[in-house]
Scaffold this motif. Structure first.
Motif, PDB file in Angstrom:
ATOM      1  N   THR A 162       0.808  -1.224   0.000  1.00 36.94           N
ATOM      2  CA  THR A 162       0.000   0.000   0.000  1.00 36.94           C
ATOM      3  C   THR A 162       0.840   1.272   0.000  1.00 36.94           C
ATOM      4  N   LEU A 163       1.812   1.361   0.898  1.00 33.34           N
ATOM      5  CA  LEU A 163       2.567   2.606   1.073  1.00 33.34           C
ATOM      6  C   LEU A 163       3.905   2.617   0.348  1.00 33.34           C
ATOM      7  N   GLY A 164       4.417   1.446  -0.002  1.00 33.56           N
ATOM      8  CA  GLY A 164       5.676   1.393  -0.733  1.00 33.56           C
ATOM      9  C   GLY A 164       6.894   1.789   0.071  1.00 33.56           C
ATOM     10  N   LEU A 165       6.820   1.720   1.389  1.00 32.07           N
ATOM     11  CA  LEU A 165       8.000   2.041   2.207  1.00 32.07           C
ATOM     12  C   LEU A 165       9.116   1.033   1.973  1.00 32.07           C
ATOM     13  N   LEU A 166       8.759  -0.239   1.833  1.00 32.93           N
ATOM     14  CA  LEU A 166       9.728  -1.306   1.641  1.00 32.93           C
ATOM     15  C   LEU A 166       9.578  -1.893   0.244  1.00 32.93           C
ATOM     16  N   PRO A 167      10.677  -2.390  -0.335  1.00 35.59           N
ATOM     17  CA  PRO A 167      10.598  -3.027  -1.654  1.00 35.59           C
ATOM     18  C   PRO A 167       9.826  -4.327  -1.599  1.00 35.59           C
ATOM     19  N   ALA A 168       9.409  -4.800  -2.761  1.00 37.52           N
ATOM     20  CA  ALA A 168       8.515  -5.951  -2.834  1.00 37.52           C
ATOM     21  C   ALA A 168       9.196  -7.262  -2.491  1.00 37.52           C
ATOM     22  N   SER A 169      10.508  -7.356  -2.651  1.00 37.53           N
ATOM     23  CA  SER A 169      11.184  -8.631  -2.420  1.00 37.53           C
ATOM     24  C   SER A 169      12.570  -8.410  -1.840  1.00 37.53           C
ATOM     25  N   LEU A 170      13.102  -9.464  -1.251  1.00 41.04           N
ATOM     26  CA  LEU A 170      14.462  -9.403  -0.730  1.00 41.04           C
ATOM     27  C   LEU A 170      15.464  -9.280  -1.867  1.00 41.04           C
ATOM     28  N   GLN A 171      15.128  -9.809  -3.023  1.00 39.14           N
ATOM     29  CA  GLN A 171      16.025  -9.720  -4.163  1.00 39.14           C
ATOM     30  C   GLN A 171      16.215  -8.285  -4.623  1.00 39.14           C
ATOM     31  N   SER A 172      15.204  -7.443  -4.375  1.00 39.27           N
ATOM     32  CA  SER A 172      15.304  -6.045  -4.788  1.00 39.27           C
ATOM     33  C   SER A 172      15.821  -5.150  -3.676  1.00 39.27           C
ATOM     34  N   GLY A 173      16.488  -5.745  -2.705  1.00 44.37           N
ATOM     35  CA  GLY A 173      17.145  -4.967  -1.660  1.00 44.37           C
ATOM     36  C   GLY A 173      16.377  -4.811  -0.383  1.00 44.37           C
ATOM     37  N   GLN A 194       9.082 -16.003  12.087  1.00 46.82           N
ATOM     38  CA  GLN A 194       7.738 -16.110  11.514  1.00 46.82           C
ATOM     39  C   GLN A 194       7.246 -14.767  10.992  1.00 46.82           C
ATOM     40  N   THR A 195       7.546 -13.680  11.708  1.00 45.67           N
ATOM     41  CA  THR A 195       7.147 -12.354  11.251  1.00 45.67           C
ATOM     42  C   THR A 195       7.803 -12.040   9.912  1.00 45.67           C
ATOM     43  N   LEU A 196       9.067 -12.384   9.792  1.00 44.43           N
ATOM     44  CA  LEU A 196       9.774 -12.180   8.527  1.00 44.43           C
ATOM     45  C   LEU A 196       9.156 -13.017   7.412  1.00 44.43           C
ATOM     46  N   GLY A 197       8.703 -14.227   7.775  1.00 46.29           N
ATOM     47  CA  GLY A 197       8.062 -15.082   6.785  1.00 46.29           C
ATOM     48  C   GLY A 197       6.779 -14.494   6.238  1.00 46.29           C
ATOM     49  N   GLY A 198       6.093 -13.694   7.054  1.00 44.64           N
ATOM     50  CA  GLY A 198       4.898 -13.008   6.577  1.00 44.64           C
ATOM     51  C   GLY A 198       5.226 -11.757   5.796  1.00 44.64           C
ATOM     52  N   LEU A 199       6.299 -11.068   6.218  1.00 45.10           N
ATOM     53  CA  LEU A 199       6.699  -9.834   5.540  1.00 45.10           C
ATOM     54  C   LEU A 199       7.280 -10.115   4.158  1.00 45.10           C
ATOM     55  N   TYR A 200       8.105 -11.152   4.079  1.00 47.00           N
ATOM     56  CA  TYR A 200       8.692 -11.564   2.793  1.00 47.00           C
ATOM     57  C   TYR A 200       8.517 -13.071   2.635  1.00 47.00           C
ATOM     58  N   ALA A 205      15.511 -18.651  -4.141  1.00 48.82           N
ATOM     59  CA  ALA A 205      16.909 -19.019  -3.904  1.00 48.82           C
ATOM     60  C   ALA A 205      17.813 -17.870  -4.316  1.00 48.82           C
ATOM     61  N   GLY A 206      18.845 -17.647  -3.520  1.00 54.38           N
ATOM     62  CA  GLY A 206      19.772 -16.568  -3.826  1.00 54.38           C
ATOM     63  C   GLY A 206      19.391 -15.244  -3.219  1.00 54.38           C
ATOM     64  N   SER A 207      18.310 -15.208  -2.405  1.00 53.88           N
ATOM     65  CA  SER A 207      17.915 -13.960  -1.760  1.00 53.88           C
ATOM     66  C   SER A 207      18.936 -13.568  -0.698  1.00 53.88           C
ATOM     67  N   GLN A 208      18.829 -12.326  -0.263  1.00 50.19           N
ATOM     68  CA  GLN A 208      19.749 -11.832   0.744  1.00 50.19           C
ATOM     69  C   GLN A 208      19.698 -12.658   2.021  1.00 50.19           C
TER      70      GLN A 208
END
Length: 539
Positions: A162-173, A194-200, A205-208
């Motif tokens: 909604t707000l775009g504060l964070l990028p859509a994926s870990l691959q995009s930083g 678990q919270t991280l699992g919901g956020l991203y 494979a190869g994500s940060q």
């Protein structure tokens, strides 16, 4: 104080956290287009867990079989911890392990404050049996994992989609925008996972690789240090004050519980009426039973659980609001750190440089992390007391506090100057010499925040204090599904001219927390304890 009504929804709300529905109207009201979110700190209590020990065996089972998925995931967790700490004992998945912490030498004891926590033998009427799904005591359950994943998914829906504060994926930083902290308790770290699992969710494979910051107990500012002798003394005194303030209501609750045979023997053995924390001790047993669908004993119903949750807050939170020093000793170092990070976020945003700073912090903690923060956010200096919302209860499982740093360059700043604004100290060095109750900003807020002239082409800070340097920045605090209205921010000139006291000016927020923010040195002095010399934390 009022007692919540007796309904399933009300009871579950008092022991399980709610989140606001992200409707179009909600977004339009709280996030209008001319306001942007610059930085967010999310502080959480872990998800639903089992009791921290097998107590009251007359009503509580010896075997809690709610960890089928969690036990499989925990095996990998233990192996990772073993590699990180070089502790071979972490390979042993025992009940005792759940009561240990990530660092083997960690040992925390709240026994003086919270009572006995020794395990009891299985009751003859308890037919529960150990299975592969049996949880350890104090372990986050599969339900708790689901709750924390849902919290992360909510954050994603708001701050990513909604707000775009964070990028859509870990691959995009996305990982560069996150600061991740947890206490060294297993349930807190796994709640963060678990919270991280919901956020991203489902990172490819190869994500940060994400870095999670953990500190040994003697350096952890997210959990009260029970080696702080003065804090323990004040916590014990706090209980006496609590009983005095809510004497009639507390006495009635205690007498009602004594009428329940399965609880009477527990009180006779462990508690001295008037000196022990009755509500919070019983709540730690019956709340997990309620949320996991276990049958409650006769006499323990939803109404009693709501009363227990309400009175637990009275024991530990409400009455402590007159004791600013106690709140400082509990979480003052964390408040100090959060204020510094908030100031740094403003400077980074204002400089408009390519310097990368995390825009979203997640701090995975406990009820004893959130409760002192709620006290700091509720303190009313003008009334010389804290006023809690009438429906405030003990921080439920999965509870969260969100501190949002907002920016608005369109709406005119309040023209009224708060009466305390003129007493702004010239430098941080001067602030540290001012008594806590007279400070208007924490000493972790650097001078450079106020020595800034935005029209300067070279972007260099001014040598003079600029009182308008923070005028575009505001702070809003959410507790679960509602906004907290900080008392200081109700002052004329201390809140957003359109959104009202729910959105503080940055200086209003700093004024509210100034008396509760203390450096390591100041905390050691108040605690009257000697700590070992500073050593590198495991970050």
């Amino acid at each position: 104080m009022t007692t919540p009504s007796n309904s399933d929804e009300t009871t579950l709300n008092s022991i399980q956290a709610r989140l606001p529905k992200l409707t179009r109207d909600f977004i339009a009201e709280h996030y209008p287009q001319h306001i942007s979110v610059v930085h967010v700190d999310l502080l959480t209590r872990h998800g639903e867990r089992t009791p921290v020990a097998h107590r009251i065996p007359e009503i509580s089972p010896k075997n809690w079989n709610f960890c089928a998925t969690g036990n499989l995931l925990h095996q990998d967790f233990l192996r990772s911890v073993g590699r990180y700490t070089s502790d071979p004992d972490t390979s042993k998945d025992t009940v005792h392990q759940w009561q240990n912490h990530i660092f083997k030498r960690d040992s925390r004891s709240g026994g003086t404050v919270f009572g006995v926590s020794s395990a009891e033998a299985q009751h003859p009427n308890d037919s529960s049996q150990s299975t592969s799904a049996t949880c350890g005591f104090g372990q986050i359950t599969d339900l708790g994992r689901q709750s924390m994943t849902a919290l992360g998914a909510h954050m994603r829906a708001l701050y990513v989609d909604t707000l775009g504060l964070l990028p859509a994926s870990l691959q995009s930083g996305g990982g560069d925008d996150l600061y991740l902290r947890t206490t060294s308790y297993t349930r807190a770290l796994e709640s963060l996972q678990q919270t991280l699992g919901g956020l991203y969710p489902d990172p490819p494979a190869g994500s940060q690789t994400l870095r999670i910051h953990v500190r040994p107990s003697e350096r952890d500012n997210m959990f009260p240090d029970f080696n702080c002798k003065n804090m323990v003394r004040q916590l014990v005194r706090l209980n006496t004050q609590s009983l005095e303030r809510v004497a009639d209501e507390y006495k009635q609750l205690y007498e009602d519980m004594l009428k329940i045979p399965s609880l009477k023997s527990f009180f006779d053995k462990e508690f001295n009426s008037g000196k022990a924390r009755v509500a919070i001790s019983v709540l730690d047993i019956v709340a997990p039973m309620r949320v996991h669908g276990l049958p409650l004993p006769e006499g323990v119903d939803d109404k009693l659980i709501s009363r227990l949750s309400h009175m637990a807050a009275a024991e530990y939170l409400h009455s402590g609001w007159d004791m600013a020093a106690l709140t400082r000793m509990q979480l003052g170092r964390l408040v100090y750190e959060l204020a510094g990070k908030m100031a740094s976020a403003v400077e980074t945003d204002r400089a408009n440089t390519s310097i990368q700073q995390p825009r979203f912090g997640i701090y995975s903690g406990h009820d004893t992390t959130l409760a002192p923060l709620l006290a700091a956010f509720g303190y009313n200096a003008a009334a010389h007391e804290h006023r809690a919302p009438k429906d405030l209860v003990w921080p439920p499982f999965g509870a969260s506090i969100r501190i949002e740093l907002l920016k608005d360059t369109t709406t005119p700043h309040p023209t009224v100057q708060p009466e305390w604004e003129g007493s702004q100290a010239d430098s941080t060095a001067n602030i540290s010499k001012i008594p806590f109750e007279k400070r208007i900003r924490p000493s972790s807020v650097p001078d450079s925040l106020y020595r800034w002239l935005p029209r300067r082409a070279n972007g260099r800070p001014s040598a003079q204090m600029n009182p308008r340097a923070t005028r575009d920045y505001y702070v809003r605090i959410w507790y679960n599904d509602r906004v907290l209205r900080l008392p200081t921010c109700r002052d004329p000139g201390a809140h957003h001219s359109q959104l009202g006291p729910a959105v503080c000016t940055l200086d209003g927020f700093f004024k509210q927390i100034a008396r509760f923010a203390s450096s390591d040195k100041e905390t050691r002095s108040e605690c009257q304890t000697t700590h070992s010399p500073d050593e590198p934390s495991r970050e």
